[in-house]
Design an enzyme around this catalytic site. Structure first.
Site, PDB file in Angstrom:
ATOM      1  N   PHE A 117       0.847  -1.191   0.000  1.00 23.28           N
ATOM      2  CA  PHE A 117       0.000   0.000   0.000  1.00 23.28           C
ATOM      3  C   PHE A 117       0.884   1.244   0.000  1.00 23.28           C
ATOM      4  O   PHE A 117       1.745   1.380   0.868  1.00 23.28           O
ATOM      5  CB  PHE A 117      -0.932   0.010   1.227  1.00 23.28           C
ATOM      6  CG  PHE A 117      -2.057  -0.967   1.070  1.00 23.28           C
ATOM      7  CD1 PHE A 117      -1.832  -2.338   1.125  1.00 23.28           C
ATOM      8  CD2 PHE A 117      -3.349  -0.516   0.838  1.00 23.28           C
ATOM      9  CE1 PHE A 117      -2.860  -3.245   0.942  1.00 23.28           C
ATOM     10  CE2 PHE A 117      -4.398  -1.418   0.651  1.00 23.28           C
ATOM     11  CZ  PHE A 117      -4.147  -2.786   0.702  1.00 23.28           C
ATOM     12  N   ALA A 118       0.689   2.100  -0.998  1.00 25.02           N
ATOM     13  CA  ALA A 118       1.463   3.343  -1.068  1.00 25.02           C
ATOM     14  C   ALA A 118       0.454   4.481  -1.183  1.00 25.02           C
ATOM     15  O   ALA A 118       0.072   4.893  -2.281  1.00 25.02           O
ATOM     16  CB  ALA A 118       2.387   3.308  -2.276  1.00 25.02           C
ATOM     17  N   GLY A 120      -1.059   8.306  -0.098  1.00 25.27           N
ATOM     18  CA  GLY A 120      -0.642   9.656   0.325  1.00 25.27           C
ATOM     19  C   GLY A 120       0.845   9.850   0.078  1.00 25.27           C
ATOM     20  O   GLY A 120       1.389   9.418  -0.944  1.00 25.27           O
ATOM     21  N   ARG A 121       1.513  10.451   1.039  1.00 19.81           N
ATOM     22  CA  ARG A 121       2.938  10.782   0.848  1.00 19.81           C
ATOM     23  C   ARG A 121       3.847   9.554   0.888  1.00 19.81           C
ATOM     24  O   ARG A 121       5.023   9.637   0.554  1.00 19.81           O
ATOM     25  CB  ARG A 121       3.350  11.790   1.925  1.00 19.81           C
ATOM     26  CG  ARG A 121       2.700  13.164   1.690  1.00 19.81           C
ATOM     27  CD  ARG A 121       3.233  14.218   2.622  1.00 19.81           C
ATOM     28  NE  ARG A 121       2.658  14.127   3.948  1.00 19.81           N
ATOM     29  CZ  ARG A 121       1.534  14.732   4.328  1.00 19.81           C
ATOM     30  NH1 ARG A 121       0.866  15.464   3.484  1.00 19.81           N
ATOM     31  NH2 ARG A 121       1.086  14.616   5.560  1.00 19.81           N
ATOM     32  N   VAL A 209       5.218  -0.657   2.834  1.00 19.43           N
ATOM     33  CA  VAL A 209       6.044  -0.063   1.770  1.00 19.43           C
ATOM     34  C   VAL A 209       7.329   0.576   2.303  1.00 19.43           C
ATOM     35  O   VAL A 209       8.316   0.696   1.574  1.00 19.43           O
ATOM     36  CB  VAL A 209       5.202   0.950   0.957  1.00 19.43           C
ATOM     37  CG1 VAL A 209       4.882   2.210   1.781  1.00 19.43           C
ATOM     38  CG2 VAL A 209       5.883   1.322  -0.343  1.00 19.43           C
ATOM     39  N   GLU A 298      -2.215  -4.715  13.452  1.00 21.13           N
ATOM     40  CA  GLU A 298      -1.187  -5.614  14.008  1.00 21.13           C
ATOM     41  C   GLU A 298      -1.692  -6.339  15.262  1.00 21.13           C
ATOM     42  O   GLU A 298      -1.355  -7.500  15.494  1.00 21.13           O
ATOM     43  CB  GLU A 298       0.070  -4.811  14.336  1.00 21.13           C
ATOM     44  CG  GLU A 298       1.220  -5.661  14.840  1.00 21.13           C
ATOM     45  CD  GLU A 298       2.529  -4.890  14.867  1.00 21.13           C
ATOM     46  OE1 GLU A 298       3.149  -4.749  13.800  1.00 21.13           O
ATOM     47  OE2 GLU A 298       2.907  -4.401  15.950  1.00 21.13           O
ATOM     48  N   HIS A 340      10.117   8.777   9.433  1.00 20.99           N
ATOM     49  CA  HIS A 340       9.628  10.155   9.196  1.00 20.99           C
ATOM     50  C   HIS A 340       8.119  10.309   9.442  1.00 20.99           C
ATOM     51  O   HIS A 340       7.407  10.917   8.634  1.00 20.99           O
ATOM     52  CB  HIS A 340       9.919  10.609   7.750  1.00 20.99           C
ATOM     53  CG  HIS A 340      11.346  10.469   7.357  1.00 20.99           C
ATOM     54  ND1 HIS A 340      12.386  11.092   8.011  1.00 20.99           N
ATOM     55  CD2 HIS A 340      11.923   9.745   6.371  1.00 20.99           C
ATOM     56  CE1 HIS A 340      13.532  10.770   7.442  1.00 20.99           C
ATOM     57  NE2 HIS A 340      13.295   9.934   6.464  1.00 20.99           N
ATOM     58  N   TYR A 341       7.625   9.717  10.531  1.00 22.05           N
ATOM     59  CA  TYR A 341       6.181   9.785  10.810  1.00 22.05           C
ATOM     60  C   TYR A 341       5.657  11.218  10.847  1.00 22.05           C
ATOM     61  O   TYR A 341       4.550  11.503  10.396  1.00 22.05           O
ATOM     62  CB  TYR A 341       5.872   9.129  12.160  1.00 22.05           C
ATOM     63  CG  TYR A 341       6.035   7.629  12.175  1.00 22.05           C
ATOM     64  CD1 TYR A 341       5.701   6.847  11.070  1.00 22.05           C
ATOM     65  CD2 TYR A 341       6.509   6.981  13.307  1.00 22.05           C
ATOM     66  CE1 TYR A 341       5.846   5.470  11.100  1.00 22.05           C
ATOM     67  CE2 TYR A 341       6.657   5.604  13.350  1.00 22.05           C
ATOM     68  CZ  TYR A 341       6.328   4.855  12.236  1.00 22.05           C
ATOM     69  OH  TYR A 341       6.471   3.495  12.272  1.00 22.05           O
ATOM     70  N   ARG A 345       2.756  11.168   8.013  1.00 21.92           N
ATOM     71  CA  ARG A 345       1.409  10.821   8.483  1.00 21.92           C
ATOM     72  C   ARG A 345       0.610  12.071   8.778  1.00 21.92           C
ATOM     73  O   ARG A 345       1.156  13.045   9.306  1.00 21.92           O
ATOM     74  CB  ARG A 345       1.512   9.956   9.752  1.00 21.92           C
ATOM     75  CG  ARG A 345       1.969   8.554   9.447  1.00 21.92           C
ATOM     76  CD  ARG A 345       2.074   7.723  10.696  1.00 21.92           C
ATOM     77  NE  ARG A 345       2.326   6.332  10.361  1.00 21.92           N
ATOM     78  CZ  ARG A 345       2.611   5.394  11.255  1.00 21.92           C
ATOM     79  NH1 ARG A 345       2.664   5.695  12.538  1.00 21.92           N
ATOM     80  NH2 ARG A 345       2.816   4.149  10.873  1.00 21.92           N
TER      81      ARG A 345
HETATM   82  C1  GAL Z   1       7.085  -0.367  16.614  1.00 22.15           C
HETATM   83  C2  GAL Z   1       6.684  -0.382  15.145  1.00 22.15           C
HETATM   84  C3  GAL Z   1       5.178  -0.360  15.038  1.00 22.15           C
HETATM   85  C4  GAL Z   1       4.568  -1.474  15.873  1.00 22.15           C
HETATM   86  C5  GAL Z   1       5.077  -1.358  17.294  1.00 22.15           C
HETATM   87  C6  GAL Z   1       4.515  -2.451  18.190  1.00 22.15           C
HETATM   88  O1  GAL Z   1       8.466  -0.514  16.727  1.00 22.15           O
HETATM   89  O2  GAL Z   1       7.194   0.767  14.491  1.00 22.15           O
HETATM   90  O3  GAL Z   1       4.776  -0.471  13.702  1.00 22.15           O
HETATM   91  O4  GAL Z   1       4.909  -2.693  15.326  1.00 22.15           O
HETATM   92  O5  GAL Z   1       6.490  -1.433  17.310  1.00 22.15           O
HETATM   93  O6  GAL Z   1       4.833  -2.212  19.514  1.00 22.15           O
END
Ligand code: GAL
Length: 347
Positions: A117-118, A120-121, A209, A298, A340-341, A345
């Site tokens: 998935f790509a 937005g930026r 991505v 996740e 670069h969140y 984002r």
């Molecule tokens: C971070 C990661 C996130 C998520 C999180 C879970 O290091 O950037 O995407 O997986 O851990 O705690």
């Protein structure tokens, strides 16, 4: 066999004539003994470790699941776990014979869909590197079809693809929250497996991505149901794993086997579809109840793999953050890109 017996019994009950009944009885006995004898003979055939199951799909194609686990060297690596308690392999460098894996998968015409998935930026920031590095390292020698999901199809870079490799761009909505972009991908993946992927591939891998392939990510990673061990948690005590602990969420779980990373998951189409459907249903139920799991899709993925154990686990070598230094990592097949969140984002 069961159908055959059922049919004969049915014939027997409708045939009133005694002699015809006796004939039926004989046929039944012969069929049963022949089947037992064939099973007895089959027990002498050495276990072929190439093809575990084969199934005819609705399109009439034969779909095979390859299992070369007997050829893995579970003692090749010291100080790391190479097999789960339910006997699924955890793939580390040095455990597998890459040539054997590739040859077997090529022979059996395994084909892999890679979804990314790509939106937005993220498109400008990562897609080109992701695709060009995948062309160098992802499932080399196999048929690969990329599925790029984006809100801006015209901006997808033109990448020169190798033989047997194709790319399909599918337009998706850009949800305003990144959490929704991430969660809603489960529905898109499930729908696309049904509408398109199943006509072209038998495996699917779903990747984030913002990553770059740095070394072979090959057919040793293919399995019925594949989970990625999260680079940050595999050495941390379980109490620090970030499962969702909210009892109101469908993703809620107290215990687990490993902490899995949603940046990489895959397997045979039917398994990935079940995973995506399960996660999507959980996410929607949470939305109805006005809750959101701690780590979004996740968290739901971790719950799914707790209830439905993966058959193959990828060690953190398959999704590594190079900001970490660890002697267990002999090769980083795929690495996290700089995140670069703050600039990428929206919220
Ligand atoms: C971070 C990661 C996130 C998520 C999180 C879970 O290091 O950037 O995407 O997986 O851990 O705690």
């Amino acid at each position: 066999m069961l159908r055959c017996v059922g049919l004969l019994l049915h014939c027997f009950s409708v045939i009133k004539d005694k002699s015809a009944g006796i004939v039926c009885c004989h046929v039944l006995l012969i069929v049963s003994f022949t089947s037992l004898y064939l099973r007895y003979l089959a027990s002498f055939i050495p276990e072929d470790n190439l093809l575990e199951t084969s199934e005819v799909t609705s399109e009439g194609n034969i779909r095979q699941s390859i299992n070369l686990d007997d050829t893995l060297d579970f003692r090749a690596r010291h100080g790391v776990e190479t097999r789960t308690s339910w006997k699924a392999p955890i793939i580390w460098e040095g455990m597998f014979d890459p040539v054997l894996y590739d040859q077997t998968h090529i022979q059996n015409q395994s084909s892999v869909a890679l979804t990314v998935f790509a939106v937005g930026r993220y498109l400008d920031a990562y897609l080109k590197t992701f695709l060009t590095s995948a062309e160098q390292h992802f499932m080399s020698g196999l048929k690969v079809r990329y599925y790029v999901f984006t809100d801006e199809p015209d901006s997808v870079p033109n990448i020169e693809l190798g033989p047997q490799r194709s790319l399909k761009v599918i337009q998706v909505e850009k949800h305003s929250r990144w959490q929704d972009i991430s969660m809603m991908r489960m529905k898109t993946i499930s729908d696309t497996i049904e509408s398109d992927i199943r006509h072209h591939c038998n495996y699917v891998f779903c990747l984030d991505v913002d990553q770059e392939f740095k070394g072979r990510f090959g057919s040793e990673a293919l399995g019925d149901s594949v989970a990625q061990i999260h680079a940050y948690f595999y050495k941390l005590p379980k109490e620090r794993w970030t499962y969702d602990k909210n009892p109101n969420s469908k993703a809620n779980m107290e215990y687990g086997d490993y902490y899995y990373h949603a940046a990489v998951f895959g397997g045979l189409l039917e398994h990935v579809k079940s995973l995506a459907d399960h996660c999507f249903l959980g996410i929607m139920e949470d939305k109805l109840n006005d809750v959101e799991a701690l780590w979004h899709d996740e968290s739901h993925l971790n719950k799914y793999f707790w209830l439905h154990k993966p058959t193959r686990l990828l060690s953190p070598e398959y999704c590594w953050d190079t900001n970490n230094i660890d002697n267990d990592i002999h090769i980083a097949h795929l690495i996290w890109a700089e995140k670069h969140y703050d600039t990428l984002r929206d919220q």
